[in-house]
Design a protein around this motif. Sequence first.
Motif, PDB file in Angstrom:
ATOM      1  N   ARG A   1       5.161  -7.220   2.794  1.00 31.38           N
ATOM      2  CA  ARG A   1       4.102  -8.231   2.795  1.00 31.38           C
ATOM      3  C   ARG A   1       2.720  -7.586   2.860  1.00 31.38           C
ATOM      4  N   SER A   2       1.754  -8.282   2.303  1.00 29.41           N
ATOM      5  CA  SER A   2       0.374  -7.811   2.354  1.00 29.41           C
ATOM      6  C   SER A   2      -0.027  -7.567   3.798  1.00 29.41           C
ATOM      7  N   GLY A   3      -0.604  -6.403   4.062  1.00 27.52           N
ATOM      8  CA  GLY A   3      -0.986  -6.027   5.413  1.00 27.52           C
ATOM      9  C   GLY A   3       0.019  -5.139   6.100  1.00 27.52           C
ATOM     10  N   ASP A   4       1.259  -5.083   5.579  1.00 23.83           N
ATOM     11  CA  ASP A   4       2.294  -4.242   6.158  1.00 23.83           C
ATOM     12  C   ASP A   4       2.370  -2.913   5.408  1.00 23.83           C
ATOM     13  N   SER A   5       3.296  -2.048   5.828  1.00 29.39           N
ATOM     14  CA  SER A   5       3.466  -0.745   5.197  1.00 29.39           C
ATOM     15  C   SER A   5       4.942  -0.447   5.026  1.00 29.39           C
ATOM     16  N   ILE A   6       5.250   0.534   4.189  1.00 29.58           N
ATOM     17  CA  ILE A   6       6.636   0.952   3.978  1.00 29.58           C
ATOM     18  C   ILE A   6       6.670   2.448   3.709  1.00 29.58           C
TER      19      ILE A   6
END
Length: 338
Positions: A155-160
């Motif tokens: 999701r926008s705002g998250d990271s992976i």
Amino acid sequence: MITYPFLDKGATIGVTAPSSGVGVEYQELLKLSTGRLKKEGFQFSIGETASTQAKAKSAPAKIRAEEFNAMMSDEHIDIIIPPWGGELLIEILEYIDFDLITNKWILGYSDISLLLMAITLRTGIATAHGTNLLDLRGKYFDETTAQWQAVLSTRSGDSILQHSSQKYQREWQDAKPSPYVFHLTESTVWRTVSTDTVHLQGRLLGGCIDVIRHLIGTPFGNLQYFQQQIIHNEPIVWYLENCELNTTDLRRSLVQMKLAGWFEHCSGVMFGRSAANKPVEGYTAEDIYQELSEELQLPIIYDIDCGHVPPQITFINGAYAEIVVEAGKGTVKQYFRP
């Protein structure tokens, strides 16, 4: 700012061929790929161009563009994944309606990277450089390829976080089908120029250098607009891969990028493994990487998991990334920052 699509469970995949379609001899591979993903809950909307191929393209340019435009504006289609790359995607760019580009993923590589780059530069909508549809037909996915769903479901705002592969495929073995599709036999080593450890940060951009170089000087390759108006002069990390260029042609392409200002506000360059890179009079790809590093005064990473020597990491054009390479291993952490 960058806008990120989101891949939800049960999404409908639009299959269109903006470059090459699937000829009669490969129709079974298309059926295997769609059947494999249907088992995971995906639905499909398959365009006519996906199953046609003649004279190095799936259909005339306007027909390819019309089908792509229709799928992009179709609210029932959530993501577009072409069957594979090809040769002549550049023909359709003038017929793409960029005002119709909506916030849905497009996933692919090779010739498809030309479309990905043009869309992100023009609109600020993130695009996904990674596996193509026909490489998703295996009974199993290797760990690197399998990450495409997790990345596109961030999701926008998250990271992976993604890691370099353990092994890569040296050559295709069509006579010996693998349940993983790829025959991963060679140990993966990410290499660097000058220093053993490299840490890069910046906005990701890239693709197949054979084709994205042709955006330079066109209305679809306005990198300055993207830098100034969309990412507000944050540094760029380039990831590039070579499909068919010998070393002198690769060198010419990189010099052209440099002269066009494409390496300004750049924090580093990464190169994928390549079965091309044929030396000319002893002039090797490693020579090119060394020269480029010295000229740009930037770190260079090469033999990464990207492009035509699988498997490959899913890179998001426009995402902010932290890349760390140490002792031959690499990590790519992508932040879906606006």
